[in-house]
Design a protein around this motif. Structure first.
Motif, short mmCIF file in Angstrom:
data_model
loop_
_atom_site.label_atom_id
_atom_site.label_comp_id
_atom_site.label_asym_id
_atom_site.label_seq_id
_atom_site.Cartn_x
_atom_site.Cartn_y
_atom_site.Cartn_z
N PHE A 1 24.85 -25.68 7.91
CA PHE A 1 23.70 -26.52 7.62
C PHE A 1 23.11 -26.14 6.02
CE2 PHE A 1 19.03 -26.22 6.60
CZ PHE A 1 18.61 -27.64 6.71
N VAL A 2 23.42 -24.81 5.70
CA VAL A 2 23.02 -24.50 4.24
C VAL A 2 24.03 -24.61 3.39
CG1 VAL A 2 22.61 -22.67 2.85
CG2 VAL A 2 21.57 -22.67 4.88
N GLN A 3 25.55 -24.70 3.56
CA GLN A 3 26.46 -25.21 2.98
C GLN A 3 26.46 -26.64 2.66
OE1 GLN A 3 29.80 -23.46 4.92
NE2 GLN A 3 29.18 -21.15 4.08
N LEU B 1 16.08 -22.05 -3.23
CA LEU B 1 15.94 -22.37 -4.45
C LEU B 1 15.95 -24.05 -4.49
CD1 LEU B 1 18.11 -19.57 -6.22
CD2 LEU B 1 15.64 -20.07 -6.52
N THR B 2 16.86 -24.71 -3.62
CA THR B 2 17.08 -26.06 -3.74
C THR B 2 15.87 -26.75 -3.26
OG1 THR B 2 17.90 -26.16 -1.55
CG2 THR B 2 19.61 -25.69 -3.43
N GLN B 3 14.92 -25.95 -2.68
CA GLN B 3 13.78 -26.68 -2.14
C GLN B 3 12.63 -26.48 -3.21
OE1 GLN B 3 14.06 -28.53 0.94
NE2 GLN B 3 16.36 -27.93 0.34
N SER B 4 12.92 -26.10 -4.35
CA SER B 4 11.86 -25.41 -5.21
C SER B 4 12.06 -26.15 -6.50
CB SER B 4 11.87 -24.03 -5.71
OG SER B 4 12.96 -23.63 -6.32
N PRO B 5 11.18 -26.13 -7.40
CA PRO B 5 11.30 -26.67 -8.95
C PRO B 5 12.82 -26.33 -9.55
CG PRO B 5 8.93 -26.14 -8.57
CD PRO B 5 9.80 -25.37 -7.45
N ASN C 1 5.76 -18.77 15.04
CA ASN C 1 4.52 -19.57 15.47
C ASN C 1 4.63 -20.76 14.72
OD1 ASN C 1 2.28 -20.45 16.15
ND2 ASN C 1 0.96 -18.74 15.47
N GLY C 2 5.15 -21.86 15.36
CA GLY C 2 5.23 -23.17 14.64
C GLY C 2 6.65 -23.40 14.14
N ALA C 3 6.69 -24.52 13.68
CA ALA C 3 8.21 -24.84 12.97
C ALA C 3 8.65 -24.29 11.91
CB ALA C 3 8.27 -26.49 12.91
N GLY C 4 9.82 -23.38 11.92
CA GLY C 4 10.31 -22.90 10.65
C GLY C 4 11.20 -23.91 10.02
N PRO C 5 11.61 -23.26 8.70
CA PRO C 5 12.60 -24.05 7.72
C PRO C 5 13.96 -24.33 8.26
CG PRO C 5 12.48 -21.76 6.99
CD PRO C 5 11.49 -22.00 8.30
N PHE C 6 14.19 -23.81 9.26
CA PHE C 6 15.66 -24.13 10.14
C PHE C 6 15.26 -24.82 11.58
CE2 PHE C 6 16.31 -20.72 7.02
CZ PHE C 6 17.07 -21.35 6.05
N ARG D 1 11.72 -11.65 8.24
CA ARG D 1 11.27 -11.00 7.29
C ARG D 1 11.93 -11.28 6.07
NH1 ARG D 1 8.41 -5.89 7.93
NH2 ARG D 1 10.05 -4.94 6.28
N THR D 2 13.33 -11.49 6.23
CA THR D 2 14.04 -12.00 5.06
C THR D 2 13.43 -13.32 4.53
OG1 THR D 2 16.04 -10.53 5.47
CG2 THR D 2 16.36 -12.54 4.13
N GLN D 3 13.40 -14.30 5.44
CA GLN D 3 12.84 -15.67 5.10
C GLN D 3 11.62 -15.66 4.39
OE1 GLN D 3 15.16 -17.76 5.75
NE2 GLN D 3 16.39 -16.29 6.51
N ARG D 4 10.85 -14.74 4.95
CA ARG D 4 9.37 -14.61 4.40
C ARG D 4 9.23 -14.12 2.89
NH1 ARG D 4 4.18 -11.73 7.28
NH2 ARG D 4 4.63 -13.66 8.82
#
Length: 384
Positions: free
Chosen positions: A97-99, A22-26, A52-57, A282-285
């Protein structure tokens, strides 16, 4: 009674991930309340997954590996991951990190509280926590308990206990984890050990089971100890950390959107893959999809193509094979990884394959046990 745009009920992996997206969105300026009974200030779990590739964390990954090892019935050795990496994320690093990111937003509040009740009302989602009432346009709930006693469904568990050990002798390969080692007594179940090496003398050694009965602490410990004694030349070793967890492996239907103002997320929303217990990726997606829909349409309802429901059928068939002991689980997973390219296996588990790819994969499975399971699943679903 204070009203928020969003209330996140449960501040674990799913709840904190949602807040981060949510913080990374409008929607970053919306009022958000996060409720959780724990402070999330200790390393209570570890997530291991392929990507596959770099993820958000990516910046907080504890370890990444370009190849992994597998030890099954007819194959022992490395698996080529192709463009994938196998990754390890420690709970404490994720929480911190998230906090830290959430602290940048004064519109986000956090409260350590026990959630007493969640219900839908015409005015919004209503939550009582520590006997205090709250209301929001949407409540995202990761605390809902799944119903796992439906006799017409499959209800197994993935349960595990792990030790982080520091050894006297260098006995681990830091460049290659062991994702499944079936050289443990199966007792008619699916039982394996995986090893996530930190360095040559330190690793997480975890004993995992897929079945419907939990063990005692001493039973988990005995199996870990026996594996270390039998297969690892550690010399003396010390246990630095322990972790334990239980993940439902159930194909009981779960509603992600049970009402107008409540959205279930994480395991509560059916984000755990029933046949394997995989949850993190799956939760991240799914959470990214929810936030994207919320930002563009004002509603969080995540939509998926009808034909993607075939993966739920596949999950049920594998659960049936495991539940009924129709074929040794060690051989099922050996065939899955050794007779298919690991890249294709990962894509299948991520539900990113095409139907023709899935047919090719099915031909590597023992046909009679899976055929019997397929018809038993249909009987359970449609006959009862």
């Amino acid at each position: 009674m204070k009203k928020y745009d969003f209330i996140i009920a449960g501040g674990g992996m799913a709840g904190l991930s949602l807040a981060y997206y949510l913080t990374q969105s409008p929607l970053r300026d919306r009022s958000i309340l996060i409720l959780d009974r724990d402070q999330k200030n200790r390393n209570d779990r570890t997530w291991c997954f392929w990507e596959n590739g770099a993820g958000p964390f990516e910046s907080i990954m504890f370890r990444r590996w370009n190849k992994v090892s597998f030890h099954g019935t007819t194959h022992a050795g490395p698996l080529d991951l192709g463009s994938y990496q196998y990754k390890m994320l420690r709970g404490i690093d994720f929480y911190a990190f998230v906090q830290k990111e959430l602290d940048k937003f004064p519109n986000i509040e956090r409260s350590q509280a026990t959630i007493n009740r969640i219900k839908d009302t015409p005015q919004g989602g209503f939550v009582i926590a520590n006997d205090e009432p709250y209301i929001a346009d949407y409540v995202f709930d990761s605390t809902f308990m799944l119903r796992t006693n439906d006799p017409d469904r499959h209800n197994l568990m993935q349960h595990f206990k792990g030790w982080v050990i520091k050894t006297e002798k260098p006995c681990f390969d830091p460049k290659q984890p062991e994702i499944m080692d079936f050289r443990v007594e199966q007792h008619g179940d699916c039982r394996f050990v995986y090893i996530m090496p930190f360095d040559t003398n330190t690793a997480l050694v975890e004993f995992t089971l897929f079945n419907d009965k939990l063990l005692t602490d001493s039973e988990y410990d005995a199996d870990i100890q026996q594996y270390i004694t039998t297969y690892l030349n550690t010399g003396a070793f010390q246990i630095a950390e322990t972790e334990y967890g239980v993940i439902p492996m159930s194909d009981t239907p779960t509603e992600e959107n049970p009402s107008d103002h409540i959205v279930r997320i994480g395991t509560s929303g059916g984000h755990t893959k029933a046949s394997t217990g995989y949850t993190f990726q799956r939760t991240q997606r799914y959470l990214r999809d929810i936030v994207a829909n919320l930002a563009t349409t004002g509603k969080p309802n995540r939509k998926s193509p009808w034909f993607s429901n075939r993966f739920k059928l596949y999950d049920s068939v594998l659960l049936n094979v495991l539940e009924k002991n129709r074929h040794p689980a060690a051989d099922v997973f050996t065939r899955f990884y050794a007779e298919n390219k690991p890249v294709n296996a990962f894509r299948f588990l991520d539900e990113d394959t095409r139907f023709l790819d899935e047919i090719r994969l099915f031909t590597t499975m023992p046909w009679w046990p899976f055929t019997a399971a397929f018809f038993d699943v249909l009987r359970r679903k449609f006959v009862g």
